[in-house]
Design a protein around this motif. Structure first.
Motif, short mmCIF file in Angstrom:
data_model
loop_
_atom_site.label_atom_id
_atom_site.label_comp_id
_atom_site.label_asym_id
_atom_site.label_seq_id
_atom_site.Cartn_x
_atom_site.Cartn_y
_atom_site.Cartn_z
N GLU A 160 50.39 29.52 30.81
CA GLU A 160 49.77 29.24 29.53
C GLU A 160 49.38 30.49 28.75
O GLU A 160 49.26 30.47 27.54
CB GLU A 160 48.51 28.40 29.74
N TRP A 161 49.13 31.57 29.45
CA TRP A 161 48.60 32.74 28.75
C TRP A 161 49.69 33.77 28.52
O TRP A 161 50.39 34.15 29.44
CB TRP A 161 47.46 33.37 29.55
N GLU A 162 49.79 34.18 27.27
CA GLU A 162 50.75 35.24 26.98
C GLU A 162 50.06 36.33 26.20
O GLU A 162 49.25 36.06 25.31
CB GLU A 162 51.93 34.71 26.17
N ASN A 163 50.35 37.52 26.57
CA ASN A 163 49.83 38.66 25.84
C ASN A 163 51.03 39.47 25.37
O ASN A 163 51.88 39.85 26.17
CB ASN A 163 48.92 39.50 26.75
N LYS A 164 51.11 39.70 24.06
CA LYS A 164 52.28 40.37 23.51
C LYS A 164 51.85 41.75 23.04
O LYS A 164 50.95 41.86 22.19
CB LYS A 164 52.82 39.54 22.35
N VAL A 165 52.45 42.74 23.63
CA VAL A 165 52.06 44.11 23.28
C VAL A 165 53.27 44.77 22.60
O VAL A 165 54.37 44.79 23.16
CB VAL A 165 51.69 44.91 24.54
N ALA A 166 53.03 45.28 21.42
CA ALA A 166 54.12 45.97 20.73
C ALA A 166 54.33 47.33 21.36
O ALA A 166 53.38 48.01 21.74
CB ALA A 166 53.78 46.13 19.27
N VAL A 167 55.59 47.70 21.49
CA VAL A 167 55.88 48.99 22.12
C VAL A 167 55.50 50.11 21.17
O VAL A 167 55.83 50.08 19.98
CB VAL A 167 57.37 49.08 22.49
#
Lengths: 953, 565
Positions: free
Chosen positions: A852-859
Motif C-alpha cells: 500500500e505504501w509507495e514513496n517516490k523519490v526523484a533522482v
C-alpha cells in the motif's frame, strides 16, 4: 546476564494500584481481597516497581494464610521478588523469614501445596534459603502421592545443579538412584532419570544399560529422556559401547509414541553416519511423513529430510519415492517442500520413476477440480521442467502431456508450460517434429495472450519443413478469422464480431489503469499486453469463438500480440520461400500475410478501440510489411537465424549462471589455506559429527534464550560512538549504540566534569517512533571527576527510523534546583534492520502490486553513469539487486532494476530504480519504494534522498 | 525438547500472559512476543513459524494467539501435543476468549500452564488432571484437619483435667501453709479456660474429680472447692444431675467433718490467694489493678489504682442481701457505685444494697461489679516495688545490675520482672540472682521471677552479662506481681440477708494485681523506642520460628501490650 524474567502478565496502566492500598488489603482478613492484592502486587513487581516495604507485610500477613490460592500466588511473588541485594549480590537478610513457611508447606498435608512448593524450589537459586529445607525435601521423596515425588525429584535436581549444590545434597545421586529403582509413576521416573543425566551421568548410563532390553516398554516420557541421554553420551570420546546405544535407539524407532520415534531418528543420525543408520532414520522420517496428518509435523520432518540430504545424499536417493508420497497432502507448502527435496535427489536411476509419478499427479489435478489445483499444477510443471532440464531424456515422455495444458485457465501454469516447451524444443531436436505438430493442433486452445505470443514465436522459429510451415500459417490464419477485423459499416451497426468484444475491452481498460512494472523492471504506464493477460486470466472464454482466439485477443486491443503475429507470419513466409519450390505458393502466402498486417494496422488506427495502436507495435508491423515487400539476404539471415542464436545464447547463459552458483556453493565448503587441519585421530571439529550436533543443540537453546553474545567487533563499536553532550558541559556523556535483533542497547558513559559531587544523577530518555524504553531510569551519585557506565535497553518492534532524545538531570549540594543537560538526539538507522534478501520475480511483482505504501523519490545526483548510480544506491541502502547482472550490462543510456531487502521483523522492502541518461549528461528518473508499512517506505525514502547525491565517491 | 515459554498474546502483539520455563531476560521474551504477529503470514495452513533462533508453534483462538516458543531443535510432535492441551485449557479458565477475559484470568491460566509443562518438559496430563491439580482439593488435608480438630479437643480436655488437678493439689498444699504460696500466674487464664472447656467433656472430669476427692479423703483439710466450680459451669441440660452431684459431694464432705463455711471465712480473713473459684453461694471479689510507669532515673508518672468490688450470687434465692464493707481512709480515694445500689445507704453506713429491696442482686455465673473506686495521686513512696536497672558497658560486654526494693506494705506473689535483651544467640550469663531466671529467646526477654517477696527478702538483685549493647535496649522493664491485700484495704465484713434465714455463707477474694507496671528509659522517647523493640521482637520471633520446629500458636502477648501502651 540480566535478571531472568519468568512470567509476564499484561498490566493495564490505567488503574495504578497504590502500594499502601495493596498493603491494607493484605493485612485484612478477607481472602478474596487478599488474593486480589497479591495479584496486584505481582503485577506491579513485574512492571518494574520494587515495593521494598511490601515484603514484610507479606511475611506477616500472607505467609500464615491457609488459602491455597494465596499460597500459590505467594510462591509466584517469591519467585519474582528480588532476593538479593542489588549492590552486594548477597541474599537479603529478611528472606530467611520465608524459610519456615516453605518448610511448613513442604510438610503440608495437602499434596498439591507440597508439590507446588517443591516446584517453586526449582527456581530458587539461593543456597542460604534452601539449606534448612533440604531435610523436608528429601522426606518428600518417600511420599506416596506421585505429584509430590515428581516435584521433589525435580527440586533435588535443581538444587544439586546450583553452584555448590552438591554440598547441600551430597548424597543426592544415591537417593535419586534408589528412588528411580522403586518408582512407578512415569513423570517421576522421568524427572529422576533427568536428574541423573544432569548430575551423575554414569549412573544414568548404568541404569539405561541394565534396562536396555526393557526400554521399548518404558513410558514415553522416560524414553524421551533416554534418547536425550544417548545424544549427550555420544558426545564423549568414549565410544566403545556405541553399539549398545544404537541398539536401544533402533528398538525405540518402533516405539508407539511418534514423538519418541522422531527424536530417536534424529539421534540415530548424530550417532552414526553409517548408511544403514541413516537409511533407518530416513525411513522413519518418511513413515512419520505419511502417518502424521498435521501439516506442521510434515513440514518439520521435511526439514529434517532436507538436512539429511545435505549430509547423506546417497542414502536419501533411495527414499525419494517415499518422500514423493507426501504429495498427497493438500497443503501447498508441504507439496512445495516435497518437490524441492525431490528435485535435489534426482539421479539418472530414479528420474524416470519420479517423472512418472509427477505426471500421474498432473493428471490427477486435471481430473479433480481441486482448489488451488492450478497452483499445484504449476508447481508440478515447474518440477517436471527442471527434471527435464537436468535429464533431457525424460522430456519426451512428458512434454506431450504437458502441452495439453497450454490452454489452461491458470495463466501462470500455462506460461510455465510454454516456456518449458520452448526450452525443450531447442535442447531436444529429436522431439521437434512431434512437438510442432502438437503445438499446431492445440494452438487454438490457447487463451492467454502471453502464452499465445510465446507459442507463436515457437511456431515461427521451429517450423522448418514445408508442411509444418504451411500448416502453421493456416492455423494462424484460422485463429485470426475472416478479414478485415473492422469495417466502416460495423461502426454504426455493431456486428456480431464487435459486440461480444465490447465487454472485454472494458475489462481490459479497467484493469490496466494502474501502472505496472514490465519484466525488465521498467515502469509501464500504458496498457501493456502482458499485463492484461495477468490481471484477467480468464478472458471470458464464453465471449470468444472457440477457434478464433487470436482474433478476440487482438480485438480486445492487444497490439503487442498483433505485432508478434505479424513477425511470426513474416518469419514463416520467409521460411516458406526457402522450402517451397513453387514461387506462386510463396507469393500467395506472402500476400496473405501482408493483408493480415494491413488489417491490423487499420484496426489500430480506427476509432473502434478506445486505445489506438501503440507506436512500438505499429513500427514493428510496418517493418514486417516493408520486409515482406522487399527481402534481402542479410535481413533473411537476421530473421531466420540470429533470433534462434540469441535464444540459444540465453539458454547457455542461464545454464552458465546455474553452474556458477553451484560452483560458488561448492566453494564455500572448501577449506581456507589458513584453516586448522583436522586430524582424523584427534578430536576434530568436523570429523565427529555428533560433537558438533550436540553443541548445536546447546547453542540452539542459548541462541533461543538470547544468551548468545557474539564477540562484538571492538573497532566497529568505536565507529558508532555518539557524543551526547559538549566537552564543556558539567556532565559529559557519550554513548555507543548496539543494535540487536529486537532491542537497542545504549551504553552511555557519563563523566562528571565538575569538582562537586553530583547527586541523583539520572539519564532520562524519551523515544520517538516505534521504540520503547524497557527499564525506568535510576539515580546515581557521581563523585567529582569520576565516570559511570549506564546501560539503557530500548525495545524495537518495527523497522522505522527512530529518534532517542533525552537529558541528564542532577543535583548538586549547593544548588537546590535540579540541573538539566540536554543530550544530542540519537538517530536509529533503518539500515541496521534491513538485510539483503532474494525473492522470486513473480513474488516481487505480486508484492509490488499488493503493498500500500509507495514513496517516490526523484533522482538527483552528481553521478553521471547509470550503472555507477545503481551500485551507489545498492551500497547505501544495503539491498540486493534482483535484476540479473546480464540485464544491466551494456551501454544504452537507461537502467531499470529491482532491489529487495527484508527487515529483521520480516517486513519486505521493495525498490525500483528507473534511471535514464538525459541529453545534458545528467541522470534523471525515479526511485520508487514500496512496503506494507509506512515506516519502511518513509525511512528508506529519507535514507535514499540523503545518500543519492553521492559525489564524494 | 524444551519449551521456552507458553504465552497468550493478542493479534496486535500485546503479551497478555506468558510463562517462561527457561531463564531469559525480559527484553528478550518481550521482543520475541512482539515480533511474532509480524511473522505470522495469512493463508498458511501450518501453524508454526521459524526464525533464526526460535520456533513459534501457535494456535489462533478467536482474537488471540496461543503460542509456544521453543528452540529449533525442539520436538515438534511433543510441542503440538502440549499446544493442544493448552488450547483446551484456555477456554476452561478464561471467562471469555478475548483480551479482557484472558487478563482477568491471567493467574489462573498461569497456574494451569505451569501444571501442563514442567520446567520446559512436557507432562503427560489431561485437562481433567490439570483442573484437579489446580483445585488442590486434597482428601489428606481434610483428614488431617479432622485429626487436628479432634486432637485439639482432646488436648483441651486433658488441659482442663490437668488444671483442676493442679488446682486441687494447690488447695491441698495451700491450706497448711496458711496461704503462703500463691499459685503461679495462671489465675486469669484458668477461669477463661474453664469456661471454654465447659464442653461435653464435663462428665469425665467430674468423675475424675470425684475419685480424686475420695482419694484425698484422708486429708482433713481438703476443702476441694474446685468440683463445685466445675459443676457450676456445666451448661443447662446437665444441670440437674450436676446439682445433685454437687450436693452429694458437699454432703459427703460434710459427713467427713469438713466445715466449708469455716474454710471460706478463713480464706477471707487470711486474704488467701486471690483466685479461689467460687464454691460458696455468694462470692465477693475485691480486686485492685495497678497502673504505674516509673522512669529509670526515678520519678513516677501515671500511678493510679483502679478497684472493683464484684459480687457473684449462685442462686437467685440468695440474692436478697446487703453487704457491709469497711475500708482504710485514703486521700484520693473515691467510690462509684452501681446505679441500682442504694447510694444513701452506702454513703452513710457503707452498706451496699439494692435500691429496690424486692429486687435481688443478679445471680448466675457472672460477677456483678457493684462498687468501683480509683486511687490517684499516690506518691512514689507508696509503690509496692521499686526496680533499678544499671547497665554498664565494659569492653565488648554489657553488665546489667538490677535490684528491687519492696515496700513493707505488701507481700508480693509471683513477681516477674521482664527485661528486654538484645537479640542473642545464647542465653545471657547470669552471675548473681535472688530468685529464678528464665530466658525467653522468642521474645528476647530475660524473666526474673521471685515467687514470693515478704519480710525475708524485701530487696534483691540480679546481675547478668550480655554482649555489648545499647543501654536503652534493656528498657522498658515490665513487672508483674500479685498481692493479697489491697491499697484501699476494702473488706466485706458481713453479709446480711434481707429475707429470713441466717447469715449466708460467703467467700471473699482480695487481690492486687498489676495491669501495667513498667520502668521506662525516658517518657519522651517512649514511642519510637517501643517501635524499635517491637520490630526486633518481631524479627527475633520469626527467626526463632525458623530454628525451632515447634510453632507455638500463642499470640505475642507482650508485643501487643506494648503497642497498646
Amino acid at each position: 546476564m540480566e535478571k531472568p524474567c519468568t512470567l509476564l502478565v499484561h498490566f493495564d496502566k490505567g488503574s495504578p494500584s497504590m502500594a499502601n492500598e495493596i498493603k491494607s488489603d493484605l493485612e485484612g482478613s478477607d481472602v478474596a481481597a487478599k488474593v486480589d492484592a497479591m495479584k496486584r502486587a505481582i503485577m506491579l513487581l513485574l512492571n518494574g516497581e520494587t515495593l521494598p516495604h511490601l515484603f514484610i507485610t507479606v511475611v506477616r500477613y500472607v505467609l500464615p494464610s491457609e488459602d491455597h490460592t494465596i499460597q500459590k500466588l505467594l510462591l509466584l511473588y517469591l519467585e519474582i521478588v528480588d532476593k538479593r541485594d542489588a549492590t552486594s549480590g548477597k541474599v537479603l537478610p529478611e528472606m530467611i523469614l520465608i524459610c519456615q513457611n516453605l518448610r511448613n508447606n513442604l510438610q503440608h498435608p495437602n499434596e498439591y501445596i507440597r508439590g507446588v512448593t517443591l516446584r517453586f524450589l526449582c527456581r530458587l537459586n539461593e543456597p542460604e534459603l534452601l539449606e534448612p529445607l533440604v531435610p523436608s525435601i528429601l522426606a518428600n521423596l518417600e511420599h506416596r502421592h506421585h505429584f509430590i515425588r515428581r516435584h521433589a525429584l525435580s527440586a533435588i535436581s535443581a538444587i544439586y545443579r546450583l553452584p555448590h549444590g552438591d554440598q547441600l545434597l551430597p548424597d543426592a545421586p544415591d537417593l535419586v538412584d534408589r528412588a528411580l529403582a522403586g518408582e512407578q509413576d512415569a513423570a517421576a521416573r522421568r524427572n529422576a532419570f533427568l536428574m541423573l543425566c544432569a548430575c551423575a551421568q554414569e549412573r544414568a548410563i548404568a541404569y539405561l544399560l541394565t534396562n536396555a532390553d526393557r526400554v521399548a516398554e518404558w513410558p514415553d516420557l522416560l524414553q524421551m529422556a533416554a534418547v536425550d541421554l544417548i545424544r549427550k553420551v555420544c558426545r564423549s570420546p568414549n565410544r566403545a559401547d556405541k553399539g549398545r546405544y544404537i541398539k536401544i535407539i533402533i528398538s525405540l524407532l518402533s516405539a508407539p509414541n511418534s514423538a519418541v520415534v522422531y527424536e530417536s531418528a534424529g539421534v540415530l543420525v548424530s550417532l552414526s553416519s553409517a548408511p544403514t543408520a541413516v537409511r533407518a532414520a530416513a525411513n522413519t522420517y518418511c513413515q512419520l511423513l505419511s502417518s502424521q496428518s498435521d501439516n506442521n509435523v510434515k513440514l518439520i520432518v521435511l526439514d529434517r529430510l532436507h538436512e539429511l540430504r545435505a549430509s547423506h545424499r546417497d542414502v536419501m536417493v533411495d527414499v525419494v519415492m517415499d518422500v514423493l508420497r507426501a504429495l498427497s497432502s493438500p497443503n501447498v507448502d508441504v507439496r512445495r517442500k516435497v518437490l524441492d527435496l525431490v528435485l535435489d535427489l534426482l539421479t539418472p536411476r530414479n528420474v524416470e520413476e519420479v517423472v512418472m509419478y509427477l505426471k500421474k499427479e498432473v493428471v490427477k489435478t486435471q481430473a479433480g477440480d481441486l482448489e488451488k489445483g492450478g497452483e499445484y499444477r504449476q508447481m508440478l510443471v515447474q518440477a517436471i521442467h527442471s527434471c527435464a532440464v537436468e535429464y533431457p531424456e525424460v522430456a519426451g515422455s512428458v512434454v506431450h502431456l504437458l502441452m495439453d495444458f497450454l490452454g489452461d485457465t491458470n495463466v501462470a501454469a500455462a506460461v510455465d508450460v510454454v516456456l518449458f516447451v520452448r526450452e525443450i524444443i531447442e535442447t531436444n531436436p529429436k522431439l521437434r517434429v512431434s512437438m510442432i505438430q502438437r503445438l499446431i493442433d492445440t494452438f487454438y486452445q490457447i487463451r492467454a495472450s502471453r502464452v499465445c505470443s510465446c507459442a507463436l514465436w515457437i511456431l515461427g522459429e521451429y517450423s522448418l519443413s514445408l508442411s509444418e510451415v504451411e500448416s502453421a500459417i493456416s492455423t494462424i490464419k484460422q485463429c485470426l478469422g475472416d478479414l478485415p477485423f473492422y469495417t466502416v459499416s460495423e461502426e454504426g451497426e455493431s456486428t456480431d464480431a464487435s459486440k461480444p468484444a465490447q465487454p472485454v475491452v472494458n475489462s481490459v481498460t479497467v484493469s490496466s489503469r494502474r501502472p505496472v512494472v514490465l519484466a525488465d523492471g521498467t515502469y509501464a504506464t500504458q496498457s501493456a499486453a502482458t499485463e492484461t493477460a495477468i490481471s484477467s486470466p480468464a478472458v471470458a472464454p464464453g465471449s470468444l469463438s472457440s477457434t478464433q482466439n487470436l482474433r478476440s485477443l487482438i480485438l480486445s486491443g492487444d497490439f503487442f500480440l498483433a505485432a508478434v503475429v505479424a513477425c511470426t507470419l513474416t518469419k514463416l513466409v520467409l521460411r516458406l520461400e526457402e522450402v517451397q519450390p513453387s514461387k506462386v505458393e510463396a507469393n500467395k502466402a506472402s500476400t496473405g500475410a501482408l493483408l493480415i498486417m494491413v488489417s491490423i494496422l487499420q484496426l489500430g488506427q480506427s476509432s473502434y478501440l478506445p486505445h489506438p495502436i501503440d507506436n512500438d507495435s505499429y513500427d514493428r508491423i510496418v517493418l514486417c510489411v516493408r520486409l515482406l515487400c522487399n527481402t534481402g539476404d542479410d535481413v533473411r539471415k537476421v530473421w531466420l537465424q540470429s533470433c534462434r542464436q540469441s535464444f540459444t545464447k540465453m539458454l547457455a547463459e542461464k545454464q552458465f549462471r546455474e553452474t556458477e552458483e553451484m560452483k560458488a556453493k561448492a566453494q564455500i565448503s572448501h577449506a581456507q589455506p589458513d584453516d586448522l587441519i583436522d586430524f582424523y585421530h584427534l578430536k576434530s571439529r568436523r570429523g565427529m559429527s555428533q560433537l558438533e550436533l550436540e553443541d548445536a543443540v546447546q547453542d540452539d537453546l542459548k541462541a533461543a534464550t538470547g544468551e548468545f553474545t557474539k564477540d562484538a567487533d571492538d573497532a566497529n563499536k568505536l565507529n558508532r560512538i555518539l557524543q551526547l553532550t559538549g566537552f564543556s558541559d558539567p556532565v559529559y556523556a557519550e554513548a555507543y549504540v548496539t543494535v540487536h535483533h529486537y532491542d537497542i542497547v545504549l551504553d552511555v558513559t557519563v563523566i562528571n566534569r565538575t569538582k562537586e559531587t553530583l547527586q541523583n544523577l539520572c539519564l532520562e530518555l524519551a523515544t520517538m517512533g516505534d521504540l520503547k524504553l524497557v527499564d525506568r531510569p535510576q539515580n546515581y551519585t557521581l563523585a567529582p571527576e569520576s565516570s559511570k557506565h549506564i546501560r539503557a535497553n530500548i525495545k524495537v518492534s518495527s523497522t522505522e527510523t527512530g529518534v532517542i532524545f533525552g537529558n541528564i538531570v542532577y543535583e548538586t549540594s549547593n544548588v537546590m534546583e535540579r540541573s538539566v543537560v540536554v543530550l544530542n538526539d540519537i538517530h536509529i538507522d533503518i539500515m541496521d534492520y534491513i538485510s539483503p534478501a532474494t525473492c522470486a520475480d513473480v513474488a516481487f511483482r505480486n508484492m509490488w502490486a499488493e503493498f500500500e505504501w509507495e514513496n517516490k523519490v526523484a533522482v538527483n545526483t552528481v553521478i553521471q553513469d547509470e550503472k555507477e548510480f545503481l551500485d551507489h544506491i545498492i551500497k547505501s541502502t544495503n539491498m540486493k539487486c534482483l535484476t540479473p547482472p546480464s540485464a544491466l550490462d551494456g551501454e544504452c543510456g537507461f537502467i531499470a532494476a529491482n532491489l529487495y531487502a527484508k527487515s529483521v521483523f520480516g517486513e519486505d522492502a521493495l525498490v525500483n530504480i528507473s534511471v535514464e541518461k538525459q541529453a545534458d549528461g545528467k541522470l534523471g528518473g525515479y526511485i520508487r519504494i514500496r512496503s506494507k508499512t509506512q515506516g519502511i517506505a518513509l525511512s528508506l525514502g529519507d535514507k535514499i534522498t540523503l545518500k543519492q547525491k553521492g559525489g564524494s565517491s | 525438547m524444551v519449551v521456552l515459554a507458553a504465552s497468550i498474546i493478542s493479534k496486535s502483539g500485546k503479551a497478555l500472559v506468558s510463562r517462561q520455563f527457561v531463564d531469559m531476560s525480559r527484553i528478550r521474551i518481550e521482543g520475541l512476543l512482539a515480533a511474532f504477529p509480524k511473522l505470522v503470514g495469512s493463508g498458511k495452513q501450518h501453524t508454526y513459524v521459524e526464525t533464526e533462533n526460535v520456533r513459534y508453534v501457535y494456535q489462533p483462538i478467536e482474537a488471540l494467539y496461543l503460542l509456544l516458543i521453543t528452540n529449533k531443535q525442539s520436538n515438534i510432535l511433543e510441542d503440538l501435543d502440549t499446544l493442544r492441551l493448552l488450547s483446551k485449557l484456555v477456554p476452561e479458565y478464561a471467562p471469555s476468549l478475548d483480551e479482557e477475559g484472558v487478563c482477568k484470568a491471567a493467574f489462573e491460566l498461569l497456574f494451569a500452564f505451569i501444571e501442563a509443562i514442567s520446567l520446559g518438559n512436557k507432562e503427560n496430563v489431561t485437562v481433567a488432571q490439570v483442573k484437579q491439580y489446580c483445585e488442590m482439593e486434597s482428601n489428606e488435608e481434610k483428614l488431617h484437619k479432622l485429626v487436628m480438630q479432634s486432637k485439639i479437643n482432646e488436648t483441651r480436655d486433658a488441659m482442663r483435667r490437668k488444671v483442676t488437678e493442679i488446682e486441687k493439689s494447690k488447695t491441698d498444699r495451700g491450706k497448711p501453709d496458711k496461704g503462703g504460696f500463691g499459685p503461679l500466674r495462671t489465675p486469669n487464664s484458668f477461669s477463661d479456660m474453664g469456661i471454654r472447656g465447659g464442653g461435653p467433656g464435663g462428665d469425665p472430669i467430674f468423675g475424675d474429680m470425684d475419685s480424686f476427692t475420695h482419694k484425698a479423703k484422708g486429708r482433713p483439710s481438703a476443702p476441694a472447692p474446685a468440683p463445685a466450680s466445675a459443676s457450676a459451669k456445666v451448661p443447662g441440660g446437665m444441670k440437674l444431675s450436676k446439682g445433685q452431684k454437687t450436693s452429694q459431694f458437699l454432703e459427703s464432705l460434710k459427713a467427713e467433718g469438713e466445715v466449708i463455711l469455716e474454710d471460706t471465712q478463713s480464706s477471707a480473713t487470711q486474704s488467701r490467694s486471690s483466685y479461689i473459684p467460687p464454691s460458696d453461694p455468694i462470692t465477693v471479689t475485691i480486686e485492685e489493678k495497678l497502673n504505674v510507669t516509673v522512669k529509670r532515673d526515678g520519678g513516677v508518672s501515671n500511678f493510679d489504682i483502679q478497684g472493683t468490688l464484684a459480687l457473684q450470687v449462685l442462686n437467685d434465692t440468695d440474692g436478697f442481701i446487703q453487704l457491709q464493707i469497711e475500708n482504710q481512709d485514703l486521700p484520693g480515694l473515691n467510690f462509684k457505685t452501681h446505679p441500682n445500689t442504694n447510694k444513701e445507704l452506702f454513703n452513710s453506713q457503707q452498706i451496699v444494697g439494692a435500691k429496690d429491696p424486692n429486687r435481688p442482686f443478679p445471680s448466675g455465673q457472672n460477677e456483678t461489679p457493684l462498687v468501683k473506686w480509683r486511687i490517684q495521686d499516690l506518691n512514689e513512696s507508696s509503690l509496692p516495688l521499686a526496680v533499678n536497672c544499671w547497665p554498664s558497658v565494659s569492653g565488648n560486654e554489657t553488665y546489667v545490675n538490677i535490684e528491687y526494693e519492696a515496700s513493707e506494705m505488701f507481700d508480693l506473689h509471683n513477681v516477674v520482672i521482664s527485661i528486654p535483651l538484645p537479640t542473642l544467640r545464647d542465653a545471657p550469663g547470669v552471675t548473681q540472682i535472688d530468685g529464678e531466671w528464665k530466658y525467653d529467646s522468642r521474645n528476647s526477654l530475660l524473666e526474673w521471677s521471685i515467687i514470693l517477696i515478704d519480710q525475708s527478702n524485701r530487696s534483691g538483685s540480679l546481675e547478668f552479662t550480655v554482649p555489648a549493647a545499647d543501654p536503652s535496649i534493656f528498657f522498658p522493664i515490665s513487672i508483674g506481681f500479685s498481692a493479697s491485700n489491697t491499697f484501699s484495704d476494702l473488706k466485706v465484713t458481713a453479709i446480711r440477708p434481707l429475707r429470713e434465714g441466717g447469715p449466708p455463707k460467703f467467700s471473699q477474694r482480695n487481690r492486687l494485681v498489676t495491669a501495667n507496671f513498667q520502668v521506662v528509659l525516658r517518657l519522651a522517647r517512649l514511642f519510637p523506642h517501643l517501635i524499635k523493640a517491637l520490630c526486633q521482637e518481631c524479627l527475633a520471633r520469626l527467626r526463632c520460628e525458623y530454628t525451632c520446629s515447634a510453632i507455638p500458636e500463642s499470640p505475642r502477648g507482650k508485643g501487643k501490650n506494648e503497642v497498646e501502651c
